[in-house]
Design an enzyme around this catalytic site. Structure first.
Site, PDB file in Angstrom:
ATOM      1  CG  HIS A   1     -11.790 -36.755 -33.999  1.00  0.00           C
ATOM      2  ND1 HIS A   1     -12.598 -37.462 -34.852  1.00  0.00           N
ATOM      3  CD2 HIS A   1     -12.017 -37.248 -32.761  1.00  0.00           C
ATOM      4  CE1 HIS A   1     -13.284 -38.358 -34.158  1.00  0.00           C
ATOM      5  NE2 HIS A   1     -12.956 -38.240 -32.879  1.00  0.00           N
TER       6      HIS A   1
ATOM      7  CG  HIS B   1     -17.796 -37.468 -31.267  1.00  0.00           C
ATOM      8  ND1 HIS B   1     -16.859 -36.520 -30.912  1.00  0.00           N
ATOM      9  CD2 HIS B   1     -17.098 -38.621 -31.449  1.00  0.00           C
ATOM     10  CE1 HIS B   1     -15.661 -37.074 -30.887  1.00  0.00           C
ATOM     11  NE2 HIS B   1     -15.779 -38.355 -31.207  1.00  0.00           N
TER      12      HIS B   1
ATOM     13  CB  CYS C   1     -11.491 -46.907 -29.759  1.00  0.00           C
ATOM     14  SG  CYS C   1     -10.842 -47.322 -28.136  1.00  0.00           S
TER      15      CYS C   1
ATOM     16  CG  HIS D   1     -16.323 -42.496 -33.926  1.00  0.00           C
ATOM     17  ND1 HIS D   1     -15.034 -42.647 -34.385  1.00  0.00           N
ATOM     18  CD2 HIS D   1     -16.276 -41.583 -32.935  1.00  0.00           C
ATOM     19  CE1 HIS D   1     -14.243 -41.843 -33.696  1.00  0.00           C
ATOM     20  NE2 HIS D   1     -14.966 -41.186 -32.810  1.00  0.00           N
TER      21      HIS D   1
ATOM     22  CD  GLU E   1      -9.557 -50.220 -35.145  1.00  0.00           C
ATOM     23  OE1 GLU E   1      -8.739 -50.514 -34.242  1.00  0.00           O
ATOM     24  OE2 GLU E   1     -10.378 -49.290 -35.040  1.00  0.00           O
TER      25      GLU E   1
ATOM     26  CD  GLU F   1     -11.076 -38.939 -29.831  1.00  0.00           C
ATOM     27  OE1 GLU F   1     -12.270 -38.565 -29.899  1.00  0.00           O
ATOM     28  OE2 GLU F   1     -10.567 -39.669 -30.687  1.00  0.00           O
TER      29      GLU F   1
ATOM     30  CD  GLU G   1     -14.442 -40.574 -28.557  1.00  0.00           C
ATOM     31  OE1 GLU G   1     -14.163 -40.574 -29.766  1.00  0.00           O
ATOM     32  OE2 GLU G   1     -14.048 -41.453 -27.762  1.00  0.00           O
TER      33      GLU G   1
END
Length: 182
Positions: free
Chosen positions: A25, A32, A67, A69, A87, A114, A116
């Site tokens: 990032h 990604h 959110c 990955h 989280e 970002e 994505e």
């Protein structure tokens, strides 16, 4: 938690490799794979979270619940479950696809990009939240209609991905239906 990576994608969305998450990032972030999840409680309320100030991109911004990955070899749905535990400290119902082909690119005020392919999911929890302060600085359970009205009225107050997801009429319809079916 172990070091996370992002799965790099070509323009057609085909994986081309991985890169450590924080190194990925930058002002020139490569495309990604990610995911975005909207989490609801038994009352049908949406969990809106405020990103911790220590986050590299969009610190302190209000956004949808979780959110993240997926890791290499990990299904998106399993990644949603993993990040909800990490989280928020909660167990969730199996995530349901809301907006599978969501893709966006946005630049935060610090110049971090970002970029994505970011399928969107919805899930439910009945667990009490155990917030990870490294990820979330504040949260609120809200009626979805109020959140959508807030996004429409003040889009600058929310993450760009949340605003773009809510702008999609089909995603909005599916989120509303999901919220109503407790």
């Amino acid at each position: 938690m172990q070091t996370e990576h992002v799965i790099l994608l070509n323009a057609q969305g085909v994986p081309t490799g991985t890169l450590e998450k924080y190194a990925a990032h930058t002002a020139d972030t490569l495309l990604h794979l990610a995911f975005s999840s909207w989490l609801f409680n038994a009352k049908g309320q949406l969990l809106v979270t405020r990103r911790a100030l220590s986050k590299k991109a969009w610190p302190g911004v209000w956004t949808n619940s979780v959110c993240g990955h997926p890791q290499l070899g990990e299904r998106n749905e399993d990644a949603v479950i993993r990040r909800c535990r990490y989280e928020l400290g909660v167990e969730i119902t199996p995530p349901e696809s809301i907006y599978p082909d969501f893709r966006y690119r946005a630049t935060d005020p610090n110049g971090i990009v970002e970029n994505e392919v970011c399928p969107v999911f919805a899930a439910r929890t009945n667990s009490a939240l155990q917030i990870n302060d490294d990820e979330v600085m504040d949260y609120q359970w809200c009626d979805l209609a109020d959140v959508l009205h807030g996004i429409d009225a003040t889009p600058w107050a929310f993450s760009p991905w949340m605003v773009m997801q809510a702008a999609n009429s089909e995603a909005r319809k599916l989120l509303s239906a999901f919220a109503q079916h407790n």
